[in-house]
Design an enzyme around this catalytic site. Structure first.
Site, short mmCIF file in Angstrom:
data_model
loop_
_atom_site.label_atom_id
_atom_site.label_comp_id
_atom_site.label_asym_id
_atom_site.label_seq_id
_atom_site.Cartn_x
_atom_site.Cartn_y
_atom_site.Cartn_z
N ARG A 7 11.25 -1.70 11.05
CA ARG A 7 10.16 -1.33 11.96
C ARG A 7 10.04 -2.35 13.09
O ARG A 7 10.16 -3.54 12.87
CB ARG A 7 8.84 -1.22 11.18
CG ARG A 7 8.58 0.17 10.65
CD ARG A 7 7.43 0.24 9.67
NE ARG A 7 6.18 -0.37 10.13
CZ ARG A 7 5.07 -0.38 9.41
NH1 ARG A 7 5.05 0.19 8.22
NH2 ARG A 7 3.99 -0.96 9.87
N ARG A 37 -0.61 -8.84 13.25
CA ARG A 37 -1.17 -7.78 12.39
C ARG A 37 -2.03 -8.41 11.30
O ARG A 37 -3.09 -7.87 10.94
CB ARG A 37 -0.04 -6.96 11.77
CG ARG A 37 0.56 -5.96 12.75
CD ARG A 37 1.93 -5.48 12.32
NE ARG A 37 1.92 -4.84 11.02
CZ ARG A 37 3.01 -4.68 10.27
NH1 ARG A 37 4.18 -5.11 10.67
NH2 ARG A 37 2.91 -4.08 9.10
N LYS A 95 0.84 -1.22 0.00
CA LYS A 95 0.00 0.00 0.00
C LYS A 95 0.87 1.27 0.00
O LYS A 95 0.65 2.19 -0.77
CB LYS A 95 -0.94 0.04 1.22
CG LYS A 95 -1.90 -1.14 1.31
CD LYS A 95 -2.82 -1.04 2.51
CE LYS A 95 -2.12 -1.03 3.85
NZ LYS A 95 -1.39 -2.31 4.17
N ARG A 150 -9.75 1.37 8.50
CA ARG A 150 -9.36 0.01 8.82
C ARG A 150 -10.42 -0.72 9.62
O ARG A 150 -10.22 -1.88 9.99
CB ARG A 150 -8.10 0.08 9.67
CG ARG A 150 -6.89 -0.61 9.08
CD ARG A 150 -5.78 -0.26 10.02
NE ARG A 150 -4.59 -0.98 9.94
CZ ARG A 150 -3.51 -0.56 9.28
NH1 ARG A 150 -3.55 0.50 8.52
NH2 ARG A 150 -2.41 -1.23 9.38
N ARG A 196 11.81 -5.89 4.93
CA ARG A 196 11.57 -4.47 4.61
C ARG A 196 12.53 -3.55 5.37
O ARG A 196 12.82 -3.78 6.55
CB ARG A 196 10.13 -4.10 4.96
CG ARG A 196 9.91 -2.57 4.91
CD ARG A 196 8.48 -2.17 4.98
NE ARG A 196 7.82 -2.56 6.20
CZ ARG A 196 6.52 -2.39 6.41
NH1 ARG A 196 5.75 -1.87 5.47
NH2 ARG A 196 5.98 -2.78 7.54
P1 AP5 Z 1 4.85 -1.64 1.84
O1 AP5 Z 1 4.56 -0.79 0.67
O2 AP5 Z 1 5.59 -1.07 2.97
O3 AP5 Z 1 3.50 -2.38 2.35
P2 AP5 Z 1 2.26 -1.81 3.16
O4 AP5 Z 1 1.05 -2.43 2.57
O5 AP5 Z 1 2.31 -0.33 3.25
O6 AP5 Z 1 2.54 -2.50 4.56
P3 AP5 Z 1 2.44 -1.88 6.02
O7 AP5 Z 1 3.18 -2.84 6.92
O8 AP5 Z 1 2.88 -0.47 6.08
O9 AP5 Z 1 0.95 -1.99 6.29
P4 AP5 Z 1 0.23 -1.96 7.62
O10 AP5 Z 1 -1.11 -1.72 7.17
O11 AP5 Z 1 0.39 -3.17 8.47
O12 AP5 Z 1 1.06 -0.85 8.47
P5 AP5 Z 1 0.70 0.65 8.82
O13 AP5 Z 1 1.95 1.40 8.86
O14 AP5 Z 1 -0.41 1.11 7.99
O15 AP5 Z 1 5.65 -2.93 1.27
C1 AP5 Z 1 6.12 -3.94 2.13
C2 AP5 Z 1 7.47 -4.46 1.64
O16 AP5 Z 1 7.31 -5.13 0.39
C3 AP5 Z 1 8.52 -3.36 1.35
O17 AP5 Z 1 9.77 -3.88 1.68
C4 AP5 Z 1 8.42 -3.13 -0.17
O18 AP5 Z 1 9.65 -2.68 -0.72
C5 AP5 Z 1 8.05 -4.51 -0.67
N1 AP5 Z 1 7.15 -4.51 -1.83
C6 AP5 Z 1 6.06 -3.72 -2.02
N2 AP5 Z 1 5.42 -4.05 -3.15
C7 AP5 Z 1 6.12 -5.09 -3.69
C8 AP5 Z 1 5.94 -5.87 -4.89
N3 AP5 Z 1 4.91 -5.67 -5.73
N4 AP5 Z 1 6.85 -6.86 -5.15
C9 AP5 Z 1 7.90 -7.08 -4.28
N5 AP5 Z 1 8.10 -6.36 -3.14
C10 AP5 Z 1 7.22 -5.39 -2.86
O19 AP5 Z 1 0.15 0.51 10.31
C11 AP5 Z 1 1.00 0.19 11.38
C12 AP5 Z 1 0.23 0.18 12.69
O20 AP5 Z 1 -0.31 1.49 12.95
C13 AP5 Z 1 -0.99 -0.75 12.75
O21 AP5 Z 1 -0.62 -2.07 13.10
C14 AP5 Z 1 -1.83 -0.06 13.83
O22 AP5 Z 1 -1.31 -0.32 15.11
C15 AP5 Z 1 -1.60 1.42 13.53
N6 AP5 Z 1 -2.59 1.94 12.57
C16 AP5 Z 1 -2.33 2.44 11.33
N7 AP5 Z 1 -3.46 2.83 10.73
C17 AP5 Z 1 -4.48 2.59 11.60
C18 AP5 Z 1 -5.88 2.76 11.55
N8 AP5 Z 1 -6.49 3.26 10.47
N9 AP5 Z 1 -6.61 2.40 12.64
C19 AP5 Z 1 -6.02 1.90 13.74
N10 AP5 Z 1 -4.69 1.69 13.85
C20 AP5 Z 1 -3.92 2.03 12.79
MG MG Z 2 2.63 1.08 4.81
#
Ligand code: AP5
Ligand code: MG
Length: 216
Positions: free
Chosen positions: A162, A173, A15, A90, A129
């Protein structure tokens, strides 16, 4: 009318990677709730300290604080044309809160690309990552390495792993995603907004599919 795109999908599916690319291509702002929490944590704000207690366990931060934080960001001038929302909403309650707040901007959720991939792909991507300290650019030791080890290609800042990318936390997660976030798939399907994208492809192919979906 402003344009609002919600990127839906499990942890690690890409994402953030795609939101940054789409933001450059479309000129829409990129809002990542996870990045906003991490920014607050870096600055040691009360919100950051509260969020950390949930994030380290891989649990969701409560809806009320999350909604207030995103609403505050949406009112900034850079969101006048609209935004790409990454990681928000979410929960069904967040989705409803989003509908209400977008009415204030004469907008609505226009499209919801749902990026999907199997759990083995997610685990593999998250445990290799590397994220940049300054702006949350992401790299991958195996699939998308930086030009210089340990340094961001875009702003030269330090890359780190992270806290919540440890295997046990990643597994939780993914469980939380299935329990609390996946009901949004049918929610947006019922609203005629959902477009499924195969997230197991290369970064470029996923971008192509996303652009094709958004141009429809
Ligand atoms: P990346 O692009 O980083 O993936 P992502 O989908 O953004 O993954 P996240 O871990 O950031 O998602 P998340 O939803 O768990 O975390 P968030 O920060 O939102 O790609 C991942 C890896 O793959 C990278 O190394 C990249 O280079 C590689 N890659 C990407 N695409 C690829 C491809 N096509 N082919 C090969 N490699 C690829 O949330 C973190 C925490 O914050 C949550 O757990 C929660 O505690 C809190 N939080 C955030 N938002 C909310 C909310 N709305 N409500 C409540 N709590 C929340
Ligand atoms: Mg992300």
């Amino acid at each position: 009318m402003p344009t609002f795109i919600v990127l839906l999908g499990p942890p690690g599916v890409g994402k953030g990677t795609q939101a940054k690319i789409l933001s450059k291509k479309t000129g829409l702002a990129h809002i990542s709730s996870g990045d906003l929490f991490r920014e607050n944590l870096k600055n040691q704000t009360e919100l950051g300290k509260l969020a950390q207690t949930y994030m380290t366990k891989g649990e969701l931060v409560p809806d009320d604080v999350t909604v207030a934080m995103v609403k505050d960001r949406l009112t900034r001038p850079e969101c006048k044309m609209g935004a790409i929302l990454d990681g928000f909403p979410r929960t069904p309650a967040q989705a409803q809160a989003l509908e209400t707040m977008l009415q204030d901007f004469n907008g609505q959720v226009d499209s919801v690309p749902f990026i999907a991939a199997g759990e083995d792909v997610l685990l593999e991507r998250l445990t290799s990552r590397w994220t940049c300290r300054a702006e949350g650019h992401v790299f991958n030791a195996k699939t998308n390495p930086p030009q210089v080890t340990g340094k961001c290609d875009f702003d030269g800042s330090e890359l780190y792993q992270r806290d919540d990318d440890k295997e046990e936390t990643v597994k939780n997660r993914i469980k939380v995603y299935f329990n609390q976030t996946s009901p949004l798939i049918s929610y947006y399907q019922n609203h005629g907004k959902l477009v499924e994208i195969n997230g197991a492809q290369s970064i470029d192919r996923v971008t192509q599919d996303l652009m094709a979906a958004l141009n429809k």
